[in-house]
Design a protein around this motif. Structure first.
Motif, mmCIF file in Angstrom:
data_model
loop_
_atom_site.group_PDB
_atom_site.id
_atom_site.type_symbol
_atom_site.label_atom_id
_atom_site.label_comp_id
_atom_site.label_asym_id
_atom_site.label_seq_id
_atom_site.Cartn_x
_atom_site.Cartn_y
_atom_site.Cartn_z
ATOM 1 N N UNK A 67 1.140 -1.103 0.078
ATOM 2 C CA UNK A 67 0.086 -0.168 0.070
ATOM 3 C C UNK A 67 0.773 1.216 -0.077
ATOM 4 N N UNK A 68 2.077 1.179 0.863
ATOM 5 C CA UNK A 68 2.969 2.354 0.805
ATOM 6 C C UNK A 68 4.242 2.244 -0.114
ATOM 7 N N UNK A 69 4.715 3.243 -0.460
ATOM 8 C CA UNK A 69 5.882 3.243 -1.435
ATOM 9 C C UNK A 69 6.935 4.402 -1.113
ATOM 10 N N UNK A 70 8.001 3.851 -0.482
ATOM 11 C CA UNK A 70 8.937 4.898 -0.081
ATOM 12 C C UNK A 70 10.011 5.328 -1.304
ATOM 13 N N UNK A 71 10.132 6.424 -1.485
ATOM 14 C CA UNK A 71 11.246 6.786 -2.629
ATOM 15 C C UNK A 71 12.137 7.901 -2.266
ATOM 16 N N UNK A 72 13.058 8.338 -3.178
ATOM 17 C CA UNK A 72 13.826 9.721 -2.845
ATOM 18 C C UNK A 72 14.403 10.232 -3.977
ATOM 19 N N UNK A 73 14.497 11.565 -3.954
ATOM 20 C CA UNK A 73 15.269 12.307 -5.010
ATOM 21 C C UNK A 73 16.454 12.866 -4.324
ATOM 22 N N UNK A 74 17.443 12.521 -4.767
ATOM 23 C CA UNK A 74 18.507 13.123 -4.137
ATOM 24 C C UNK A 74 18.942 14.415 -4.928
ATOM 25 N N UNK A 75 18.655 14.753 -6.036
ATOM 26 C CA UNK A 75 18.943 15.863 -6.275
ATOM 27 C C UNK A 75 18.028 17.033 -5.731
ATOM 28 N N UNK A 76 16.870 16.460 -5.239
ATOM 29 C CA UNK A 76 16.073 17.555 -4.341
ATOM 30 C C UNK A 76 16.014 17.399 -2.919
ATOM 31 N N UNK A 77 17.013 16.559 -2.460
ATOM 32 C CA UNK A 77 17.352 16.265 -1.101
ATOM 33 C C UNK A 77 15.821 16.098 -0.421
ATOM 34 N N UNK A 78 14.897 15.183 -1.122
ATOM 35 C CA UNK A 78 13.637 14.935 -0.565
ATOM 36 C C UNK A 78 13.480 13.461 -0.612
ATOM 37 N N UNK A 79 12.554 12.967 0.398
ATOM 38 C CA UNK A 79 12.292 11.350 0.536
ATOM 39 C C UNK A 79 10.592 11.549 0.474
ATOM 40 N N UNK A 80 10.000 10.673 -0.096
ATOM 41 C CA UNK A 80 8.522 10.637 -0.168
ATOM 42 C C UNK A 80 8.192 9.502 0.355
ATOM 43 N N UNK A 81 6.751 9.521 0.948
ATOM 44 C CA UNK A 81 5.767 8.275 1.255
ATOM 45 C C UNK A 81 4.663 8.259 0.621
ATOM 46 N N UNK A 82 4.535 7.478 -0.508
ATOM 47 C CA UNK A 82 3.185 7.413 -1.094
ATOM 48 C C UNK A 82 2.503 6.418 -0.551
ATOM 49 N N UNK A 83 1.207 6.976 0.062
ATOM 50 C CA UNK A 83 0.422 6.142 0.800
ATOM 51 C C UNK A 83 -1.051 5.918 0.063
ATOM 52 N N UNK A 84 -1.248 4.687 -0.311
ATOM 53 C CA UNK A 84 -2.603 4.239 -1.080
ATOM 54 C C UNK A 84 -3.264 3.602 -0.194
ATOM 55 N N UNK A 85 -4.629 3.222 -0.488
ATOM 56 C CA UNK A 85 -5.751 2.262 0.154
ATOM 57 C C UNK A 85 -5.405 2.642 1.720
ATOM 58 N N UNK A 86 -5.599 3.980 2.134
ATOM 59 C CA UNK A 86 -5.479 4.404 3.579
ATOM 60 C C UNK A 86 -6.549 3.740 4.302
ATOM 61 N N UNK A 87 -6.220 3.381 5.588
ATOM 62 C CA UNK A 87 -7.202 2.845 6.599
ATOM 63 C C UNK A 87 -7.510 3.733 7.656
#
Length: 126
Positions: A67-87
């Motif tokens: 349901x969740x996906x973690x990713x990062x963009x080192x060029x933007x110094x940012x990490x993300x957490x995509x959260x789907x099908x939230x409960x």
């Protein structure tokens, strides 16, 4: 000193999606593994997901796998957490964290992280 600022939290209905972002102030961000944790009222802070410094390795808590996906963009110094099908049980304050030691793969224990953001509230209504 790494400073982390989370954003993207909010109120969403069950089944909906949110994307959290965590921006780092330090240009060395790209050398640190990153993690997301969450803390519900009256409960301890628990691991959600982690990503290695290179982005090549990710790990998830069983409760969010698929349901969740973690990713990062080192060029933007940012990490993300995509959260789907939230409960409703995903409701918590979400924190991002940076590893205390560079060039590691990412871990689930809070003690391995040396830097924390202030948290962002995620509320999922039923």
């Amino acid at each position: 000193q790494v400073q982390l600022v989370e954003s993207g939290g909010g109120l969403v209905q069950a089944g909906g999606s949110l994307r959290l972002s965590c921006a780092a102030s330090e240009r060395a961000f790209s050398t640190y593994a990153m993690g997301w944790f969450r803390q519900a009222p009256g409960k301890v802070r628990v691991f959600v997901a982690s990503i290695s410094w290179s982005g090549g390795r990710t790990s998830y808590a069983d409760s969010v796998k698929g349901r969740f996906t973690i990713s990062r963009d080192n060029a933007k110094s940012t990490v993300y957490l995509q959260m789907n099908s939230l409960r409703p049980e995903d409701t918590a304050v979400y924190y991002c964290a940076a590893d205390a030691t560079p060039y590691r793969s990412g871990f689930s224990m809070t003690t391995t992280y040396g830097y924390w953001g202030q948290g962002t509230q995620v509320t999922v209504s039923s």
